[in-house]
Design a protein around this motif. Sequence first.
Motif, short mmCIF file in Angstrom:
data_model
loop_
_atom_site.label_atom_id
_atom_site.label_comp_id
_atom_site.label_asym_id
_atom_site.label_seq_id
_atom_site.Cartn_x
_atom_site.Cartn_y
_atom_site.Cartn_z
N GLN A 228 0.85 -1.20 0.00
CA GLN A 228 0.00 0.00 0.00
C GLN A 228 0.87 1.24 0.00
O GLN A 228 1.67 1.46 0.91
CB GLN A 228 -0.92 0.01 1.22
N ILE A 229 0.72 2.05 -1.04
CA ILE A 229 1.42 3.33 -1.16
C ILE A 229 0.48 4.43 -0.69
O ILE A 229 -0.66 4.52 -1.17
CB ILE A 229 1.87 3.60 -2.61
N VAL A 230 0.92 5.23 0.24
CA VAL A 230 0.03 6.22 0.84
C VAL A 230 -0.17 7.40 -0.10
O VAL A 230 0.57 7.62 -1.05
CB VAL A 230 0.57 6.70 2.21
N ASN A 231 -1.20 8.17 0.19
CA ASN A 231 -1.45 9.46 -0.47
C ASN A 231 -1.49 9.36 -1.99
O ASN A 231 -0.90 10.17 -2.70
CB ASN A 231 -0.39 10.49 -0.03
N LEU A 232 -2.19 8.33 -2.47
CA LEU A 232 -2.44 8.15 -3.90
C LEU A 232 -1.16 8.04 -4.73
O LEU A 232 -1.12 8.41 -5.90
CB LEU A 232 -3.32 9.29 -4.45
N LEU A 264 -0.12 -2.35 -7.32
CA LEU A 264 -0.03 -1.83 -5.97
C LEU A 264 -1.40 -1.37 -5.50
O LEU A 264 -2.35 -1.29 -6.29
CB LEU A 264 0.96 -0.66 -5.90
N TRP A 265 -1.51 -1.05 -4.20
CA TRP A 265 -2.74 -0.49 -3.64
C TRP A 265 -2.43 0.89 -3.10
O TRP A 265 -1.29 1.18 -2.71
CB TRP A 265 -3.26 -1.38 -2.52
N TYR A 266 -3.44 1.76 -3.05
CA TYR A 266 -3.24 3.16 -2.69
C TYR A 266 -4.38 3.64 -1.80
O TYR A 266 -5.51 3.14 -1.89
CB TYR A 266 -3.21 4.05 -3.95
N ASP A 267 -4.08 4.62 -0.95
CA ASP A 267 -5.14 5.29 -0.18
C ASP A 267 -5.14 6.77 -0.52
O ASP A 267 -4.15 7.30 -1.02
CB ASP A 267 -4.97 5.06 1.32
N CYS A 268 -6.25 7.42 -0.22
CA CYS A 268 -6.38 8.85 -0.57
C CYS A 268 -6.27 9.73 0.67
O CYS A 268 -6.82 10.83 0.70
CB CYS A 268 -7.70 9.11 -1.30
N GLY A 284 -7.02 3.11 -11.54
CA GLY A 284 -8.24 2.32 -11.45
C GLY A 284 -8.80 2.34 -10.04
O GLY A 284 -8.06 2.24 -9.05
N ALA A 285 -10.12 2.44 -9.93
CA ALA A 285 -10.76 2.48 -8.62
C ALA A 285 -10.58 1.19 -7.85
O ALA A 285 -10.66 1.18 -6.62
CB ALA A 285 -12.25 2.79 -8.79
N ASP A 286 -10.31 0.09 -8.56
CA ASP A 286 -10.13 -1.19 -7.89
C ASP A 286 -8.76 -1.31 -7.23
O ASP A 286 -8.41 -2.37 -6.69
CB ASP A 286 -10.33 -2.34 -8.87
N ARG A 287 -7.97 -0.23 -7.26
CA ARG A 287 -6.68 -0.20 -6.57
C ARG A 287 -6.60 0.94 -5.55
O ARG A 287 -5.54 1.14 -4.95
CB ARG A 287 -5.54 -0.05 -7.59
N ILE A 288 -7.70 1.65 -5.36
CA ILE A 288 -7.68 2.84 -4.51
C ILE A 288 -8.69 2.68 -3.38
O ILE A 288 -9.79 2.18 -3.58
CB ILE A 288 -7.98 4.10 -5.34
N MET A 289 -8.28 3.13 -2.18
CA MET A 289 -9.10 2.99 -0.99
C MET A 289 -9.21 4.32 -0.25
O MET A 289 -8.35 5.19 -0.39
CB MET A 289 -8.47 1.93 -0.06
N LEU A 290 -10.27 4.45 0.53
CA LEU A 290 -10.41 5.63 1.37
C LEU A 290 -9.25 5.71 2.37
O LEU A 290 -8.67 4.70 2.76
CB LEU A 290 -11.71 5.56 2.17
#
Length: 339
Positions: A228-232, A264-268, A284-290
Motif C-alpha cells: 500500500q502506497i500512501v497518499n495516492l 499496488l494499492w493506494y489510499d487517498c 483504477g478504482a479497484d486499486r484505490i481505498m479511502l
Amino acid sequence: MDQITEFIDMHAHYYGGGIVEALEARKARPFLEPAPGGGRQMVAMNGAFPFTEAYFDPEVGLAEMRAGRLTHRLLTFPGALGVDLLPADEIAADISAFNDHLAQLHAQTDGALIGLAGVPLANMALACAELRRIRRDLGLPGVILPSDYFNTLEDLEEMRPLLEAAQEYGCHIMLHPGLKVGAEPPPRPADYVQYRLSAVDLQSSASQVALTVILSDMLELYPDVSFQIVNLGGTLPFIFERLESIARHRNPDAPFPTERLRRLWYDCASLGPRALEAAVKLLGADRIMLGSDYPIFKDDPVTHALEPADLTLEEKALVASGTARALFERLERLRAAKI
C-alpha cells in the motif's frame, strides 16, 4: 451515494495499547511530556504536537468514525514516530503487546477496527518472528514499515528477510513515511516547514517508494505480499506521462512500465476530490481505498474527497469499500491456505 452503505478508512493511526505508557517513560525522542499550556505533547522526530485522546482512546475514534459515516477503520502502529526503530531489547515486548491489543480491538468492535501491526526493526530476526506471529496467530492483515527502507534498491536489500517472512502467509504492508534504524531526520527547510515537509517532500517520497516497488523484483519475488502506497502514490498520477516520455526518448527499448502501478494499492489519505479523480483515471478504482490519516487530519474522507469526486457510482463504491474488501478477502485466503 445513498446506495453505498460501507465505508472503510484504510489509513489511520493509533497510539494506544501500551505505547502511551512506554513513551511516557522515555526522555529521548520520541517521548510524551506535559505541554506548556496544559495537557500533553508528543515530542517526535520533526517537532512536538498536542497529544489528545483521539490518538489513543478507541472510543473517541469510533465516535468520530460514526459521525463521518465510516463503518470500518484500519488502525496502524505509530510507525512514523520511530518507535519501531528503538533498540529491540527496549521496545520489542511493548510492540508485541500492542499487536495483541489490536487483535483484541478487532474482536471487541465486531471487526469495525482492523489493526496493522508494528515490528521491532532494530533486530531483524525478532521482526521476522513477530511478523509471522501477526499473520499466523493473530490474524492481523499485516504491518506498517518505514518507507525510507524502499527509497532505493540499496535500501531495499535490508528488508529482504522481512519480505521473505511476509511472503510465507501472505501479508499487507503499508509503506509509510518513516526513517531507517539509526538514521537522523533530514535537515529542516529554512522556511514554510509544514508545507515543504508534510506536502511537497512527502508526496515526492511516496512516488520514490512506488518506483522502487514496480521497477525492482519485489512484485515477482513476493507475489503474496500486497503493498500500500500512501497518499495516492504521491506525485505519480501527475507525472507518469513525463516518466513515459523520458523512457520513450532516452530508453526507447525499455518503456516505462506504467501498467505495473496497477499491481499496488493506494489510499487517498489527506487528499481531495481532484487528486482522487486523477488517480482513478491512472490506477483504477479497484486499486484505490479511502484514507483519512486520522487523528493527524480530521477531515471526513467521504464528504471531503469521495462524494464531490467526478466518478461513477461503481468507482465510488470500489473506493469506499470494494477495493479494501477484496484485499482483505485475498489476504485471508492466503493465510488460510498456509496455516
